[in-house]
Design a protein around this motif. Structure first.
Motif, mmCIF file in Angstrom:
data_model
loop_
_atom_site.group_PDB
_atom_site.id
_atom_site.type_symbol
_atom_site.label_atom_id
_atom_site.label_comp_id
_atom_site.label_asym_id
_atom_site.label_seq_id
_atom_site.Cartn_x
_atom_site.Cartn_y
_atom_site.Cartn_z
ATOM 1 N N ASN A 177 5.937 7.757 -32.558
ATOM 2 C CA ASN A 177 5.525 7.389 -31.205
ATOM 3 C C ASN A 177 4.025 7.581 -31.121
ATOM 4 O OD1 ASN A 177 4.894 7.257 -28.496
ATOM 5 N ND2 ASN A 177 6.701 8.388 -27.832
ATOM 6 N N LYS A 179 2.077 7.872 -28.798
ATOM 7 C CA LYS A 179 1.633 8.829 -27.789
ATOM 8 C C LYS A 179 2.086 10.244 -28.128
ATOM 9 C CE LYS A 179 1.474 5.463 -24.043
ATOM 10 N NZ LYS A 179 2.026 5.029 -22.742
ATOM 11 N N HIS A 288 -1.290 14.849 -22.674
ATOM 12 C CA HIS A 288 -0.571 13.842 -21.891
ATOM 13 C C HIS A 288 0.862 13.658 -22.378
ATOM 14 C CE1 HIS A 288 -1.074 11.003 -18.642
ATOM 15 N NE2 HIS A 288 -0.419 10.085 -19.326
ATOM 16 N N SER A 289 1.141 14.097 -23.596
ATOM 17 C CA SER A 289 2.494 13.951 -24.141
ATOM 18 C C SER A 289 3.519 14.711 -23.305
ATOM 19 C CB SER A 289 2.537 14.459 -25.586
ATOM 20 O OG SER A 289 1.645 13.741 -26.412
ATOM 21 N N ARG A 291 3.578 15.012 -20.137
ATOM 22 C CA ARG A 291 3.889 14.185 -18.966
ATOM 23 C C ARG A 291 4.947 13.141 -19.323
ATOM 24 N NH1 ARG A 291 1.538 13.387 -14.067
ATOM 25 N NH2 ARG A 291 1.156 11.278 -13.276
ATOM 26 N N HIS A 292 4.766 12.497 -20.476
ATOM 27 C CA HIS A 292 5.772 11.540 -20.945
ATOM 28 C C HIS A 292 7.103 12.243 -21.187
ATOM 29 C CE1 HIS A 292 3.148 8.073 -21.403
ATOM 30 N NE2 HIS A 292 2.241 8.857 -21.961
ATOM 31 N N CYS A 293 7.016 13.443 -21.728
ATOM 32 C CA CYS A 293 8.227 14.219 -22.002
ATOM 33 C C CYS A 293 8.981 14.505 -20.705
ATOM 34 C CB CYS A 293 7.848 15.524 -22.691
ATOM 35 S SG CYS A 293 9.209 16.679 -22.902
ATOM 36 N N THR A 295 8.926 12.801 -17.915
ATOM 37 C CA THR A 295 9.513 11.545 -17.442
ATOM 38 C C THR A 295 10.820 11.251 -18.172
ATOM 39 O OG1 THR A 295 7.334 10.626 -16.906
ATOM 40 C CG2 THR A 295 9.128 9.062 -17.207
ATOM 41 N N ASN A 296 10.816 11.440 -19.476
ATOM 42 C CA ASN A 296 12.026 11.186 -20.262
ATOM 43 C C ASN A 296 13.143 12.160 -19.915
ATOM 44 O OD1 ASN A 296 10.762 9.084 -21.608
ATOM 45 N ND2 ASN A 296 10.078 10.370 -23.308
ATOM 46 N N HIS A 314 3.655 9.520 -10.348
ATOM 47 C CA HIS A 314 3.465 8.139 -10.786
ATOM 48 C C HIS A 314 3.416 7.207 -9.582
ATOM 49 C CE1 HIS A 314 4.991 8.610 -15.196
ATOM 50 N NE2 HIS A 314 3.737 8.943 -15.048
#
Length: 342
Positions: A177, A179, A288-289, A291-293, A295-296, A314
């Motif tokens: 990934n 990101k 920033h990873s 933040r993605h984590c 969300t998932n 968001h």
């Protein structure tokens, strides 16, 4: 600790070959004393401690006319690691971070003495870093370890070949990934290995979904408690939808009201972000990873989009979200946050 194990072996050999009862008795006493010295020096994690440990060994052996020299295979690596760091840190950019990264990488090899530097252990090390990291990180770690052994060959006479070069590194690695991926295992590994000053921020980002700029903007007056729920107000943002109250998960309640920062030259957002991202490089992730984590993780819980957008700040995707998606009760947001597991 390999250095003291080696010292005790040499003292035992001296005792067995002692010419006088005095030397025999002294060797016995020094063997017993070495266990206390080992506790005092552990861990050897600085050049100063390494030099002190080597000096202790030298003084202990200086009492005897009998000399039993270790074979190169018995040589402990800890002092040599510190000598290597002492020399190379003058060349490394961001020397403090680079030093921390190198120690972390070498510790993963599990190699404590020269005899441990062999092809089997190199292959085992490759397996560990390939399973733990993605992207080019495994190759970077491999080259760091290989570089140390190359230095051993050129600067000492304890090893004649480099098993890292013989085994070879990684080829055609691709990032899973771009990101970066943070899962429970990687998060735990990060917490266990980053420098302590980064732990509060890493924990906060993982459990809140805030971005680092939002976290840096938190002031003491932004922390609040409502009906037993400890939370923080995010206000230092340009977009209205990002202004929100973020309840703290039970795992990070201890961070409520604390300072999440660490010292940098300027303490600017950019400086703090760069220093944290460099600390996270071994895992192939950035600030920033997290933040993605988040969300998932929320998506996996099947949290409605509007609430999920609100939690992480968001932009609402639809007209109804923009009109009705704000103003979620803190209790509802807290209920969702508490459902999260590592």
């Amino acid at each position: 600790m390999a250095l003291f194990d080696e010292l005790r072996e040499r003292l035992a050999a001296i005792r067995d070959a002692a010419a006088t009862n005095a030397e025999l008795t002294l060797a016995d006493l020094l063997i017993k004393e070495s266990y206390e010295a080992e506790e005092a020096f552990e861990p050897i994690d600085s050049v100063e401690y390494a030099k002190m440990a080597v000096d202790y060994e030298r003084k202990a052996l200086s009492h005897f006319s009998v000399r039993v020299e270790p074979s190169p295979q018995q040589v402990a690596l800890a002092p040599l690691v510190e000598q290597y760091i002492d020399e190379k840190s003058k060349e490394w950019k961001q020397a403090t971070t680079a030093t921390s990264h190198f120690r972390q990488v070498w510790n993963m090899t599990g190699m404590l003495s020269v005899s441990d530097i062999n092809k089997d252990n190199v292959r085992a090390f490759k397996k560990v870093i390939r399973e733990r990291y993605n992207g080019q990180t495994p190759q970077g770690h491999f080259l760091k370890a290989q570089g140390f052994v190359s230095w051993l060959m050129s600067s000492t006479d304890v090893i004649a070949t480099n098993p890292f070069k013989e085994v070879g590194g990684f080829k055609n690695l691709k990032r899973v990934n771009e990101k970066g991926v943070v899962n429970a295992e990687i998060y735990a590994d990060i917490l266990a290995n980053v420098r302590p000053m980064f732990v509060p921020m890493v924990s906060f980002l993982y459990w809140t979904g805030c971005n680092i700029k939002e976290a840096i903007g938190i002031q003491q007056e932004h922390w609040f408690e409502e009906k037993g729920i400890k939370a923080v107000v995010i206000t230092d943002v340009k977009n209205e939808y990002r202004k929100r109250a973020v309840p703290l998960h039970r795992e990070v309640l201890h961070l409520w009201g604390t300072n999440l920062m660490w010292p940098t030259k300027s303490n600017s957002v950019n400086s703090l972000t760069v220093s944290l991202n460099r600390e996270l490089e071994p895992w192939g992730v950035t600030s920033h990873s997290f933040r993605h984590c988040m969300t998932n993780r929320l998506r996996a819980l099947e949290i409605p989009d509007a609430l999920r957008y609100h939690i992480v700040g968001h932009s609402p995707k639809g007209t109804s979200d923009r009109v009705y998606g704000s103003g979620w009760p803190l209790s509802k947001v807290h209920e969702v946050i508490e459902r999260l597991e590592p």
